[in-house]
Design a protein around this motif. Sequence first.
Motif, PDB file in Angstrom:
ATOM      1  N   ARG A  90     -35.170  53.338  28.155  1.00  0.00           N
ATOM      2  CA  ARG A  90     -36.300  52.390  27.388  1.00  0.00           C
ATOM      3  C   ARG A  90     -37.589  53.119  28.123  1.00  0.00           C
ATOM      4  O   ARG A  90     -37.755  53.009  29.388  1.00  0.00           O
ATOM      5  CB  ARG A  90     -36.201  50.897  28.009  1.00  0.00           C
ATOM      6  CG  ARG A  90     -37.262  49.819  27.737  1.00  0.00           C
ATOM      7  CD  ARG A  90     -36.997  48.484  27.983  1.00  0.00           C
ATOM      8  NE  ARG A  90     -38.003  47.681  27.506  1.00  0.00           N
ATOM      9  CZ  ARG A  90     -38.954  47.144  28.431  1.00  0.00           C
ATOM     10  NH1 ARG A  90     -39.065  46.983  29.914  1.00  0.00           N
ATOM     11  NH2 ARG A  90     -39.842  46.216  27.735  1.00  0.00           N
ATOM     12  N   ILE A  91     -38.389  53.279  26.978  1.00  0.00           N
ATOM     13  CA  ILE A  91     -39.503  54.070  27.610  1.00  0.00           C
ATOM     14  C   ILE A  91     -40.860  53.118  27.641  1.00  0.00           C
ATOM     15  O   ILE A  91     -41.706  53.023  28.633  1.00  0.00           O
ATOM     16  CB  ILE A  91     -40.230  55.271  26.445  1.00  0.00           C
ATOM     17  CG1 ILE A  91     -38.914  55.936  26.300  1.00  0.00           C
ATOM     18  CG2 ILE A  91     -41.469  55.804  26.739  1.00  0.00           C
ATOM     19  CD1 ILE A  91     -38.932  57.026  27.325  1.00  0.00           C
ATOM     20  N   ARG A 136     -40.296  51.154  22.652  1.00  0.00           N
ATOM     21  CA  ARG A 136     -39.576  52.493  22.389  1.00  0.00           C
ATOM     22  C   ARG A 136     -38.414  52.638  23.247  1.00  0.00           C
ATOM     23  O   ARG A 136     -38.598  52.611  24.393  1.00  0.00           O
ATOM     24  CB  ARG A 136     -40.706  53.337  22.688  1.00  0.00           C
ATOM     25  CG  ARG A 136     -40.162  54.989  22.272  1.00  0.00           C
ATOM     26  CD  ARG A 136     -41.158  55.973  22.372  1.00  0.00           C
ATOM     27  NE  ARG A 136     -40.727  57.216  22.276  1.00  0.00           N
ATOM     28  CZ  ARG A 136     -41.288  58.225  22.914  1.00  0.00           C
ATOM     29  NH1 ARG A 136     -42.523  58.220  23.802  1.00  0.00           N
ATOM     30  NH2 ARG A 136     -40.866  59.434  22.960  1.00  0.00           N
ATOM     31  N   TYR A 137     -37.233  53.143  22.516  1.00  0.00           N
ATOM     32  CA  TYR A 137     -36.180  53.643  23.178  1.00  0.00           C
ATOM     33  C   TYR A 137     -35.607  55.088  22.673  1.00  0.00           C
ATOM     34  O   TYR A 137     -35.752  54.966  21.394  1.00  0.00           O
ATOM     35  CB  TYR A 137     -34.765  52.488  22.883  1.00  0.00           C
ATOM     36  CG  TYR A 137     -35.143  51.126  23.438  1.00  0.00           C
ATOM     37  CD1 TYR A 137     -34.526  50.591  24.440  1.00  0.00           C
ATOM     38  CD2 TYR A 137     -35.918  50.149  22.948  1.00  0.00           C
ATOM     39  CE1 TYR A 137     -34.339  49.653  24.989  1.00  0.00           C
ATOM     40  CE2 TYR A 137     -36.250  48.848  23.399  1.00  0.00           C
ATOM     41  CZ  TYR A 137     -35.330  48.581  24.458  1.00  0.00           C
ATOM     42  OH  TYR A 137     -35.600  47.307  25.098  1.00  0.00           O
ATOM     43  N   ASP A 138     -35.337  55.704  23.428  1.00  0.00           N
ATOM     44  CA  ASP A 138     -34.975  57.122  23.254  1.00  0.00           C
ATOM     45  C   ASP A 138     -33.622  57.202  23.728  1.00  0.00           C
ATOM     46  O   ASP A 138     -33.136  57.181  24.743  1.00  0.00           O
ATOM     47  CB  ASP A 138     -35.891  58.094  23.993  1.00  0.00           C
ATOM     48  CG  ASP A 138     -37.234  58.131  23.378  1.00  0.00           C
ATOM     49  OD1 ASP A 138     -37.667  57.621  22.327  1.00  0.00           O
ATOM     50  OD2 ASP A 138     -38.033  59.123  23.989  1.00  0.00           O
ATOM     51  N   THR A 139     -32.711  58.064  22.878  1.00  0.00           N
ATOM     52  CA  THR A 139     -31.554  58.364  22.907  1.00  0.00           C
ATOM     53  C   THR A 139     -31.535  59.922  23.149  1.00  0.00           C
ATOM     54  O   THR A 139     -32.038  60.756  22.138  1.00  0.00           O
ATOM     55  CB  THR A 139     -30.655  57.869  22.039  1.00  0.00           C
ATOM     56  OG1 THR A 139     -30.711  56.341  21.919  1.00  0.00           O
ATOM     57  CG2 THR A 139     -29.182  58.260  22.060  1.00  0.00           C
ATOM     58  N   SER A 158     -36.064  58.294  18.765  1.00  0.00           N
ATOM     59  CA  SER A 158     -36.614  57.228  19.267  1.00  0.00           C
ATOM     60  C   SER A 158     -36.390  56.080  18.297  1.00  0.00           C
ATOM     61  O   SER A 158     -35.857  56.051  17.009  1.00  0.00           O
ATOM     62  CB  SER A 158     -38.094  57.279  19.140  1.00  0.00           C
ATOM     63  OG  SER A 158     -38.556  58.381  20.029  1.00  0.00           O
ATOM     64  N   ALA A 159     -36.415  54.738  18.810  1.00  0.00           N
ATOM     65  CA  ALA A 159     -36.299  53.576  18.064  1.00  0.00           C
ATOM     66  C   ALA A 159     -37.042  52.605  18.477  1.00  0.00           C
ATOM     67  O   ALA A 159     -37.649  52.512  19.471  1.00  0.00           O
ATOM     68  CB  ALA A 159     -34.740  53.009  18.255  1.00  0.00           C
TER      69      ALA A 159
END
Length: 87
Positions: free
Chosen positions: A25-26, A30-33, A60-61
């Motif tokens: 979780r940025i 924003r969530y980055d995988t 990103s999500a």
Amino acid sequence: MTIPTIVAARPVIAGTKQLTVSTIRISANRYDTAIFDDSPDKRHAGMTIGGYVIDNSSKSAANREAGMDNHRDALIAARDEQPKETR
């Protein structure tokens, strides 16, 4: 400013692959995988799998649900696909 937080990190060991799929979780939106190569010789670093460049790219999500969808898709790709050389 928030510090990135690991939301999920799962090892994938299949055949010659030793990978980790990680979602962080940025910020609130924003969530980055990403997929990382954990093999001692980094044999898959820079190769592509599931639309990711191992050790080099992320997806990103905008929310946790979409971030976890990316994480699940990356896990399936890491488990089932073979890494391919980038062009």
